[in-house]
Design a protein around this motif. Structure first.
Motif, PDB file in Angstrom:
ATOM      1  N   PRO A   1       0.822  -1.223   0.000  1.00 14.44           N
ATOM      2  CA  PRO A   1       0.000   0.000   0.000  1.00 14.44           C
ATOM      3  C   PRO A   1       0.846   1.258   0.000  1.00 14.44           C
ATOM      4  CG  PRO A   1       0.118  -0.897   2.182  1.00 14.44           C
ATOM      5  CD  PRO A   1       0.850  -1.881   1.313  1.00 14.44           C
TER       6      PRO A   1
ATOM      7  N   ARG B   1      -4.453   5.880   2.473  1.00 16.34           N
ATOM      8  CA  ARG B   1      -3.797   4.634   2.076  1.00 16.34           C
ATOM      9  C   ARG B   1      -4.443   4.089   0.809  1.00 16.34           C
ATOM     10  NH1 ARG B   1      -3.853   0.131   5.525  1.00 16.34           N
ATOM     11  NH2 ARG B   1      -1.855  -0.469   4.660  1.00 16.34           N
TER      12      ARG B   1
ATOM     13  N   THR C   1      -4.715   0.858  -1.180  1.00 22.33           N
ATOM     14  CA  THR C   1      -4.458  -0.556  -0.905  1.00 22.33           C
ATOM     15  C   THR C   1      -4.415  -1.393  -2.171  1.00 22.33           C
ATOM     16  OG1 THR C   1      -6.832  -0.935  -0.596  1.00 22.33           O
ATOM     17  CG2 THR C   1      -5.527  -0.368   1.365  1.00 22.33           C
ATOM     18  N   SER C   2      -5.125  -1.010  -3.226  1.00 18.79           N
ATOM     19  CA  SER C   2      -5.079  -1.784  -4.468  1.00 18.79           C
ATOM     20  C   SER C   2      -5.507  -0.875  -5.612  1.00 18.79           C
ATOM     21  CB  SER C   2      -5.998  -3.014  -4.406  1.00 18.79           C
ATOM     22  OG  SER C   2      -7.359  -2.614  -4.317  1.00 18.79           O
TER      23      SER C   2
ATOM     24  N   THR D   1      -9.437   1.890  -0.904  1.00 16.75           N
ATOM     25  CA  THR D   1      -8.621   2.942  -0.315  1.00 16.75           C
ATOM     26  C   THR D   1      -9.148   3.265   1.069  1.00 16.75           C
ATOM     27  OG1 THR D   1      -8.351   3.865  -2.510  1.00 16.75           O
ATOM     28  CG2 THR D   1      -7.662   5.254  -0.680  1.00 16.75           C
ATOM     29  N   THR D   2      -8.266   3.449   2.043  1.00 14.82           N
ATOM     30  CA  THR D   2      -8.670   3.852   3.395  1.00 14.82           C
ATOM     31  C   THR D   2      -8.267   5.289   3.613  1.00 14.82           C
ATOM     32  OG1 THR D   2      -8.387   1.610   4.171  1.00 14.82           O
ATOM     33  CG2 THR D   2      -8.459   3.319   5.838  1.00 14.82           C
TER      34      THR D   2
END
Length: 1296
Positions: free
Chosen positions: A95, A102, A104-105, A333-334
């Motif tokens: 990430p 963040r 993440t993918s 996404t965070t």
């Protein structure tokens, strides 16, 4: 900037700057740029936002509790290098954390690319697939497996993209949400709504947009429906335009929009005017800290003007993150929640201002009224009349309601003129505000024309229309409160441009509604429509209704069938199979009418079996819109046929067949069965026109002052984008010429002046037509009459007839002269790649040099202003034929063509730089449109030659039009006739002499085989004669090809190749003869080479070497079209490629070698005078004959081709031309004399043969011999060469 079209280069560019779609797509871009900016910043469209977004103009504000959650963002990118994008994505080390977010993918899901002009194919990346609905709606272009597919034939209409393949079959959530989250727990992830405020910085080059761009931008924002869905996970809930910055006097001024102001600290430093105690709406320049205008509710309305104590500002950022309790759910996404509070503090007023969460007072409301007057910035001055009237009207209407209200903000902006105001009161409802607004409109309407916008938008019967179809739009009715009378009128606009009433746009009334009918819908008719209804007799109010979307142009289905109209051979009773093909561009589908089972697709085939002859008709129709169709006509006939071809079928002389056009073209390829001197074949005439050009041709029938500028932009765009297709198609060129002719006619008849922008479009279009690649197409148009063809076009729904006119080149130049004459009264300069235009004003005299190729001088014409327009063409010689009044075929256009026009100047001097310095006999000419029954040609009336020195020709003409110079080969034409007589008579004598030489060699051939040297000598003579004879035959063929009116480069190339080959063979056999002489002289007492070895060397040298040189020459020069001469003569090129050196160098080198051999042989033979052996004496005499032949022929051939070089170095020397023609044409005669008849033994054998034939059957008795024959032979025997010729006992002995 006076007109919209002056800066819009194409219709597509105009749509690009329409920001409605750009803003919606920018939401997704903005989010993802914050995460992967460093890896993809050059891949996204720079028209949407400034790529440097790292300042954080996206201000993230959380509306829910302080939790972290995951979001999925969809991004649409226009990328040319797909692999680079994939590599960039693969290279990301996930990430990634950027500013607390963040990633993440990240995955690429969908790739869409064009398949043709209008169609798309959208393919899914690995692990992704299209839903079953998308596959059915758009049409799958691969197999549908498990209710999914990997490719569809269109852009998805709902904005969706490929989805994870595992999620396609899921129709319900894995966990059902509970009905009441407050009372019962749930294992389903709660859907948390997060609100973001995104600030976009849109930067647009001023040169690419119209002057009223800000107003158009503002209007487009007003048409965006709020709320609206951007993606399945993003909703747009509000949209505000805050700040507009425009260039002013070399810097920028940034103006706040309604309900926004600059804060005090910004105003104190940058305000356009002095600010004392109020915020400002205008500042000079954009603040360096990246701030923009803020809501009026967030800014202090009263500022304390700081004079001595500087402002001290501290910024405190507080970030709190509380995670949301969720079950494990895949997230993309965070993003942590961030709350930021900024507190400015000053030394004079310790006041805290929070900009993070504005609070709107409930007592304030805004409304706007629109006036139909041109906006001026001075309206914002409180001292202006319109400001006072509007302010007083709002206050007076406030007094009519029970509550007391006041105007807290009043500002005017463009868009007609819009007055935005804010009123405040202790209690203010929407109903009360509407009453105030109505009263203001009615009151101001007594003095100003007021615009009342309809609550409902304009609607279309359908949102997309095919080319040439009719469509109607209905407007109204206006509100009854406006009290319109029956005398109201309506005006219509598309994209802000007024639509005039003409043959194509009809205005009508239907009760209290206005109706616009577009009889034939063109590409320029697409856009956002607006209607205004006025009744100036009763009220100044205007009712306005706008569409909330575009009426778009839809590409017409282009149906292609194969075959189209053909005769096919048929035998009664036998089975015949014919394959029919029908196709259409995506996303349309096609099917055969009346054939079961029906099959539909973009390309289908149908096989038909016949057992009887007759006519057959098949029809292909568009599956949905059956009015679009095309027929296949087959005529099955029996008998014998003159012409047979795969494309056109069978037929007899004068039969006509039709073949389909290439893709993206409309029309017909006509095949005519012709008989050319016994050669019967199909002759093709290509009448296929590029479809975009054909559409513009149809549209050019309905042009006016409003539609002309955008039409010329579209014409330029199509012509430039399809340059190769245009230049290779005579029919398309002819269509564009017809379009320009119609434009010129409309401009002249309707007194429409052509401005600089429109003339630039015309010159770019015309420049493409004059390119070198179009020369062959113009040759066909100028020399071959075009057959008039009536074709029902599936694209334009009209007949294609007018484009098949003659004299396209003359019409082309005439249209440009007419358009130049209709230019606006201004001075300007236009530079395009192939055409230059200069319009200027001068007093007294004028001198100018244009493109370093033409100089124009106008003498003293009086002390007054004169206007002159000069158009210089770089390659108009590709268009205009060089025919003059005498219709000479030897002339060439040898200078730039220049078009000169002036209002009152009639005398000018032109100095042309010649293009080809080998041509002479210059003529000063102008293009006379009336010559040759109005076909047009060059005429010298009124023009005279002043000088011809230093590769420049100066002319003086007493009138102005289109001028150039004609030049011909330096030898005058009357002398060329003399040269032609010398050449053709000499070649005839040469060919006759060579035939006699070969006959003589055939007669004596049996007698020469006994001695090796004698045999080899006659071998060389025979091959020299054969080579020259074949070369002369090809010379005559090449001359005939050169004299044809229509050029035939392939035939001329073939003739040149064989002339080159066999002239070289002549010289190489001369070299073989010299080497034989040298070998015989050196080895006169030795054995030397065998006869077979010498034959092998001779044939390898005589034909192998010439063939190698000729093949290399054509292989090197033919690909660049520099093998043959450019003056329509079939011979090797000299000026461009110097291909002629491939003949001159070997020929003159062989002459030099043979002269050296002669010197050696003469020296050897002088030293060897005494011979003791009869055999040696015989061989010695053979060598003497060879030496004598070479001694005559070598200098003769060397002199001939030396004179040939002289004709190139001194092309105007008539004596050299005559000498070369004489010696070159009589080479065969010289070979007969010096190679054959000067040999005494040949003469004696001829005498013997003649005696044998004249005396009949001879007696073998010595006493009965003919005395006359013996006396003749005795005279030959007395020769000092010692040759012995005798006849005894019926046996001849012959040595030579």
């Amino acid at each position: 900037m006076s007109r919209l079209d002056q800066n819009l280069k194409t219709k597509q560019q105009q749509r690009t700057i329409r920001v409605k779609m750009a803003l919606l797509r920018a939401l997704g871009y903005m989010c993802v740029l914050l995460v992967i900016y460093y890896s993809l910043k050059n891949q996204f469209s720079e028209q949407l936002m400034d790529t440097d977004v790292s300042h954080g103009h996206a201000l993230l504000k959380r509306q829910a509790e302080s939790d972290s959650s995951g979001y999925t963002v969809q991004v649409l990118a226009h990328i040319a290098d797909l692999e680079r994008l994939r590599s960039s994505l693969r290279a990301l080390n996930l990430p990634i954390v950027i500013n607390g977010t963040r990633l993440t993918s990240i995955s690429a899901t969908t790739v869409c690319s064009r398949t043709n002009m209008t169609g798309y194919q959208c393919r899914c990346e690995e692990s992704f697939a299209w839903s079953f609905n998308s596959c059915n709606t758009a049409g799958a272009c691969d197999a549908i497996t498990a209710n999914t597919c990997g490719c569809i034939n269109a852009l998805p209409a709902d904005g969706q993209y490929c989805q994870l393949n595992t999620s396609q079959t899921v129709t319900t959530p894995t966990s059902s949400p509970t009905s009441s989250p407050a009372t019962s727990p749930s294992t389903t992830t709660p859907q948390v709504l997060v609100k973001y405020n995104l600030a976009f910085d849109v930067r647009v080059p001023v040169s690419s947009v119209p002057s009223d761009f800000i107003a158009r931008f503002r209007n487009v924002l007003g048409t965006i429906p709020i709320p609206t869905t951007v993606t399945s996970s993003i909703n747009l809930t509000g949209l505000k335009f805050t700040t507009a910055c425009t260039p002013v006097s070399g810097s920028q001024q940034c103006q706040c929009e309604n309900q926004f102001r600059w804060p005090c600290d910004i105003c104190n430093r940058y305000a356009c005017n002095n600010v004392s105690r109020q915020t400002c709406s205008c500042i000079n320049g954009l603040p360096s800290d990246g701030r923009f205008c803020e809501p009026t509710t967030s800014v202090n309305t009263t500022c304390i003007h700081e004079t001595t104590t500087p402002v001290m500002t501290t910024t405190t950022s507080m970030t709190t993150t509380t995670p949301i309790m969720t079950t494990p759910t895949p997230m993309t996404t965070t993003t942590p929640m961030t709350t930021t509070t900024t507190t400015p503090m000053t030394t004079t007023t310790p006041e805290m201002t929070t900009t993070g969460g504005p609070t709107e007072p409930p007592q304030q409301k805004q409304f706007s009224v629109v006036m139909d007057i041109t906006y001026q910035e001075t309206y914002n001055s409180p001292d202006s009349q319109i400001y006072t009237d509007t302010h007083d009207s709002i206050l007076s209407n406030c007094e009519t309601i029970p509550i007391k209200c006041k105007v807290t903000d009043l500002r005017f902006r463009s868009g007609s003129t819009i007055a935005d105001s804010t009123v405040s009161a202790t209690s203010l409802t929407d109903i009360t505000l509407e009453k105030i607004k109505t009263g203001v409109i009615n009151q101001l309407g007594e003095k100003y024309p007021m615009i009342i916008d309809s609550e409902t938008p304009l609607t279309f019967p359908r949102t997309d229309v095919f080319f040439g179809e009719s469509v109607s739009v209905t407007c109204g009715p206006p509100p009854s409160s406006l009290n319109f009378s029956a005398n109201w009128v309506a005006e219509w606009k598309v994209d802000g441009i007024l639509i005039p009433a003409d043959d194509n746009h009809m205005f009508s009334k239907l009760a209290d509604k206005a109706v616009l009918t577009v009889n034939r819908f063109f590409r320029t008719d697409s856009g956002v429509y607006e209607c205004r209804m006025k009744d100036t007799l009763v009220t100044k109010a205007i009712f306005r209704q706008k569409s909330n979307g575009e009426l778009t142009f839809r590409e017409t289905p282009v149906i292609m069938v194969k075959p189209e109209r053909q005769k096919l051979e048929c035998v009664e009773g036998e089975s015949h199979t014919v394959t029919l093909t029908c196709s259409v561009q995506s996303p349309h589908t096609i099917q055969f009418q009346g054939i079961n089972p029906p099959a539909a697709g973009t390309s289908i085939t149908h096989t038909v079996d016949f057992t009887s002859c007759g006519n057959r008709l098949f029809t292909c129709v568009e599956a949905t819109f059956t009015r679009f169709n095309k027929s296949i006509q087959l005529e099955l006939v029996s008998g014998e046929f003159d012409c047979d071809d795969v494309k056109f079928g069978v037929g007899n002389v004068e039969d006509v067949a039709i073949a389909p056009c290439e893709p993206n073209k409309e029309g017909e390829k006509i095949g005519i069965c012709t008989d050319n001197n016994g050669v019967k074949q199909w002759e093709e005439e290509d009448n296929c026109i590029l479809i975009p050009v054909l559409q513009l041709l149809s549209q050019s029938e309905n042009l006016n002052n409003n539609t002309l500028p955008l039409f010329l932009v579209e014409l330029r765009t199509v012509t430039v984008n399809f340059t190769d297709d245009v230049t290779e198609s005579p029919a398309t060129i002819n269509a564009i010429v017809t379009i320009l002719t119609r434009v010129a006619n409309v401009s002249s008849e309707a007194s429409i002046l052509i401005n600089q922008a429109s003339m630039t479009d015309i010159l770019f279009t015309s420049g493409v037509l004059t390119k070198d690649e179009a020369e062959e197409s113009w040759d066909l148009l100028n020399t071959k009459p075009r057959r008039k063809v009536v074709t029902n076009s599936t694209v334009t729904r009209t007949n294609i007839t007018e484009v098949q006119e003659s004299s396209a080149s003359s019409r082309f130049l005439f249209s440009l002269e007419s358009l130049t004459n209709n230019l606006i009264n201004d001075t300007f300069n236009i530079v395009t790649p192939f055409i230059l235009l200069n319009k200027t004003t001068f007093t007294d005299n004028f001198t100018a040099n244009f493109n370093s190729s033409v100089q124009i001088e106008i003498p003293d014409s009086g002390l007054q202003n004169h206007v002159i327009t000069v158009v210089t063409f770089d390659s108009m010689d590709n268009v205009l034929p060089p025919r003059d009044e005498a219709n000479s075929s030897f002339n060439f256009i040898n200078g730039r063509v220049v078009l000169v026009q002036s209002n009152d100047v009639n005398n000018a001097t032109f100095t042309f730089n010649v293009l080809n310095d080998t041509l002479g006999n210059p003529q000063c000419v102008f293009w006379n449109f009336s010559l040759f029954n109005n076909l047009g040609g060059w005429d010298n009336e009124g023009c005279e030659l002043v000088s011809n020195i230093n590769d420049t020709v100066t002319c003086n003409c007493n009138h102005l039009t289109s001028f150039s110079i004609l030049m011909s080969p330096n030898i005058p034409e009357k002398y060329k006739i003399i040269l032609d007589y010398i050449t053709y008579i000499g070649v005839g004598i040469s060919m006759a002499s060579l035939i006699i030489c070969l006959i003589i060699e055939g007669i004596i051939w049996r007698k020469i085989r006994r001695k090796r040297i004698s045999y080899l000598r006659h071998i060389t003579i025979v091959n020299i004669a054969v080579s020259l004879l074949i070369a002369d035959i090809w010379f005559i063929i090449g001359a005939a090809i050169s004299d044809l009116q229509q050029k035939n480069p392939p035939a001329c190339t073939a003739a040149t190749f064989f002339i080159h080959l066999f002239y070289l063979a002549l010289f190489f056999w001369m070299l073989a003869s010299g080497l034989l002489l040298f070998h015989g002289t050196v080895n006169v007492f030795g054995a030397g080479l065998s006869k077979n070895a010498m034959l092998g060397i001779g044939f390898s040298l005589g034909y192998g070497a010439p063939l190698l040189i000729a093949v290399i020459t054509i292989a090197v020069t033919a690909p660049t079209d520099e093998y043959i001469r450019g003056d329509n003569a079939c011979w090797l090129n000299w000026y461009e490629s110097k291909a002629l050196l491939a003949f001159v160098i070997p020929a003159l080198l062989i002459v030099l070698i043979n002269l050296m051999i002669l010197c050696v042989v003469i020296y050897k033979m002088v030293r060897r005078r005494v011979t003791t052996d009869a055999t040696q004496a015989e061989e010695r005499h053979v060598l003497v004959v060879i030496a004598r032949s070479l001694a005559f022929l070598t200098p003769l051939f060397g002199l001939t081709w030396g004179l040939g070089v002289g004709t190139m170095t001194s092309p105007d020397n008539f004596g050299i031309h005559v000498s070369f023609a004489f010696f070159n044409s009589l080479q065969g005669f010289f070979i007969l004399i010096f190679g054959t008849l000067l040999d005494k033994n040949v003469r004696s054998e001829i005498a013997v043969k003649s005696q044998t034939s004249s005396s009949g059957t001879r007696s073998t008795s010595a006493g009965m011999s003919s005395s006359s024959g013996l006396d003749f032979l005795r005279n030959w025997r007395r020769g000092r060469d010692g040759y012995n010729v005798s006849s005894t006992s019926g046996r001849d002995s012959y040595n030579t």
